[in-house]
Design an enzyme around this catalytic site. Structure first.
Site, PDB file in Angstrom:
ATOM      1  N   GLU A 144       0.814  -1.223   0.000  1.00 58.71           N
ATOM      2  CA  GLU A 144       0.000   0.000   0.000  1.00 58.71           C
ATOM      3  C   GLU A 144       0.848   1.273   0.000  1.00 58.71           C
ATOM      4  O   GLU A 144       0.793   2.077   0.944  1.00 58.71           O
ATOM      5  CB  GLU A 144      -0.939   0.017   1.200  1.00 58.71           C
ATOM      6  N   GLU A 168      -4.821  -8.950   1.067  1.00 60.08           N
ATOM      7  CA  GLU A 168      -5.437  -8.665   2.374  1.00 60.08           C
ATOM      8  C   GLU A 168      -6.927  -8.484   2.176  1.00 60.08           C
ATOM      9  O   GLU A 168      -7.365  -7.798   1.239  1.00 60.08           O
ATOM     10  CB  GLU A 168      -4.930  -7.342   2.980  1.00 60.08           C
TER      11      GLU A 168
HETATM   12  C1  BG6 Z   1      -4.135  -2.499   5.714  1.00 57.47           C
HETATM   13  C2  BG6 Z   1      -2.705  -2.470   6.167  1.00 57.47           C
HETATM   14  O1  BG6 Z   1      -4.437  -1.337   5.036  1.00 57.47           O
HETATM   15  O2  BG6 Z   1      -5.133  -2.549   6.685  1.00 57.47           O
HETATM   16  C3  BG6 Z   1      -2.465  -3.103   7.542  1.00 57.47           C
HETATM   17  O3  BG6 Z   1      -1.852  -3.070   5.227  1.00 57.47           O
HETATM   18  C4  BG6 Z   1      -3.581  -2.703   8.494  1.00 57.47           C
HETATM   19  O4  BG6 Z   1      -1.205  -2.719   7.998  1.00 57.47           O
HETATM   20  C5  BG6 Z   1      -4.902  -3.210   7.918  1.00 57.47           C
HETATM   21  O5  BG6 Z   1      -3.376  -3.165   9.797  1.00 57.47           O
HETATM   22  C6  BG6 Z   1      -6.113  -2.965   8.792  1.00 57.47           C
HETATM   23  O6  BG6 Z   1      -6.266  -1.613   9.067  1.00 57.47           O
HETATM   24  P1  BG6 Z   1      -6.342  -1.082  10.550  1.00 57.47           P
HETATM   25  O7  BG6 Z   1      -6.029   0.354  10.460  1.00 57.47           O
HETATM   26  O8  BG6 Z   1      -7.715  -1.345  11.025  1.00 57.47           O
HETATM   27  O9  BG6 Z   1      -5.318  -1.871  11.303  1.00 57.47           O
END
Ligand code: BG6
Length: 458
Positions: free
Chosen positions: A164, A358
């Site tokens: 990202e 993800e």
């Molecule tokens: C993604 C990132 O955008 O979202 C992670 O690559 C992040 O690092 C994940 O932890 C979830 O987002 P958040 O802010 O709820 O932890």
């Protein structure tokens, strides 16, 4: 039966800074998060700092065993730049030994390591020099990438340059959720451009040295849906797409910038410094594959001309009436977005090989879902993954070249400014004892991965 293609990757993603811990031991130098926490811990939810992760640095052996029990055939993490090269010159042999053992054990357990070089964790010594604002950091990153390829290339076949890349730009130069925490469009573009060049140089270094395996990048793609079909709303969606998706997607896959982005730069009088030869290098260095992080869509409408925020002139967010929300994270859940991404990659990006790198659901207060045995019954997470996978499957059936699905995340992990507010793991982390407990979703995921088809909701 929703069967997935043979060899489909099933697993999870995490990152060095979010799971390793040992932030100030093992020879690691400070990164921006260590520094920020030291300086301003009140910004961090419940003042939990980057030392308090799930402790993979100490627990990796048992964690890899648990991955195996969960049916994983792949796992993505990132190397900590500040751990591998604490002063930017000398390689930290303790870090090399740690990562080599991790990658070896993963491989011996039948789990393919997918290794990322940068997950928001700029070494502090480089942040002090200006971070991505400074072109020197591009050369430092190239050196770091070369060291990583040389030291781990015999154990790793799938490399990722950045996770990202737009997030540190958006959150640090148009927001104050990452350092430096300023609103400066010109700096945002310069830092974004340097990030892109760092990616390109790493890809080039990898290819020129004929390392085995492949190299790609992971982008968070947020399909942009307009509020209506009026020309103004359609234009707003186009701008959101150009700025937040295509700004990295086009150059890394097609080797060129979208024309709309170039006209935006001109319209906004943005001056980006570049070197002769940069654009040719970009053209010559397309990625081998793409990782896509998908959590939420972007709903947009025409911007208000009188707005003070520069980007709001182009588009503004709006809340769609039909939206299903994850109230904990405040993100919309729109499963079909995954299918739309699949077809966009098929039709507009040469059907490049890609995978979901993800996708996941962060939920607050999961303890209330414990059953009498103590296990968290996270049926909502199973439903979340299942519904996304149905749309992904449809995209694959229609010819999109997707070869895997990784959930965020394996064990509940530390998260930037949110820490453990929202838990994402298939495995629960007891913050006090450090012990790990499988949630219901871990069993469901195992059935999914081992059968290579979508199981019942359970
Ligand atoms: C993604 C990132 O955008 O979202 C992670 O690559 C992040 O690092 C994940 O932890 C979830 O987002 P958040 O802010 O709820 O932890």
């Amino acid at each position: 039966m929703m069967k997935f293609p043979d060899g489909f990757l099933w697993g999870a993603a995490s990152s060095g800074p979010q799971m390793e811990g040992a932030g100030s031991s093992g020879g690691k130098a400070q990164n921006v998060w260590d520094y920020w926490f030291q300086k301003e811990s009140v910004r961090f939810f419940q003042q939990i700092g980057p030392e308090e992760t799930s402790g993979f640095y100490a627990h990796y052996k048992e964690d890899i065993d648990t991955m195996k029990q969960t049916g994983f055939n792949s796992f993505r993490t990132s190397i900590s730049w500040a751990r591998l090269l604490p002063d930017g010159i000398q390689v930290n042999e303790e870090a090399v030994a740690f990562y080599r053992d991790v990658f070896k054990r993963l491989d011996e357990s039948g789990i393919k390591p997918i290794v990322n070089l940068f997950h928001f964790d700029m070494p502090f010594r480089l942040y002090e020099k200006g971070g991505w604002d400074n072109r020197e950091v591009v050369d430092e990153f190239e050196f770091y990438a070369k060291v990583a390829f040389e030291r781990f290339g015999d154990l790793v076949e799938e490399w990722v340059t950045f996770n990202e890349p737009i997030v540190p730009i958006e959150m640090g130069y148009l927001n104050d959720k990452h350092l430096p925490g300023v609103f400066d469009l010109n700096r945002a573009f310069q830092a974004g451009y340097h990030t892109l060049m760092a990616h390109v140089k790493a890809v080039r270094a990898f290819k020129d040295r004929n390392h085995r395996g492949k190299i790609g990048i992971i982008l968070n793609l947020t399909p942009s849906y307009p509020r209506s079909d009026t020309p103004k709303d359609l234009e707003a969606a186009m701008w959101a797409d150009v700025l937040y998706n295509r700004s990295f997607l086009d150059p890394v896959v097609k080797g060129e910038f979208p024309e709309e982005l170039l006209s935006f730069i001109e319209q906004e009088h943005i001056h980006v410094r570049y070197f002769p030869g940069d654009f040719q290098l970009l053209k010559d260095s397309p990625v081998d594959f793409l990782g896509v992080n998908y959590y939420q869509p972007r709903r947009v409408q025409a911007g208000a001309p009188a707005s003070t925020n520069t980007l709001d002139h182009y588009f503004e967010p709006y809340q769609w009436d039909g939206a299903k929300m994850n109230p904990h994270r405040g993100w919309e859940i729109y499963e079909k977005g995954m299918y739309d991404i699949a077809l966009t990659i098929r039709d507009q990006y040469g059907n490049i090989p890609w995978y979901i790198a993800e996708n996941g659901m962060g939920v607050e207060g999961e303890s209330r879902f414990r059953d009498s045995s103590g296990m968290i019954q996270d049926s909502y997470r199973i439903e979340f993954m299942s519904n996304h996978l149905k749309w992904l499957h449809k995209g694959i059936e229609e010819g999109s070249n997707c070869y895997g699905y990784h959930v965020w995340t394996f064990i509940d992990n530390w998260s930037w400014l949110n820490e453990y507010k929202n838990r994402y793991g298939l495995v629960e982390l007891d913050l006090k004892t450090g012990r790990r407990y499988k949630k219901k979703s871990a069993g469901w995921f195992k059935a999914l991965a081992e059968s290579n088809q979508l199981p019942d909701l359970g």
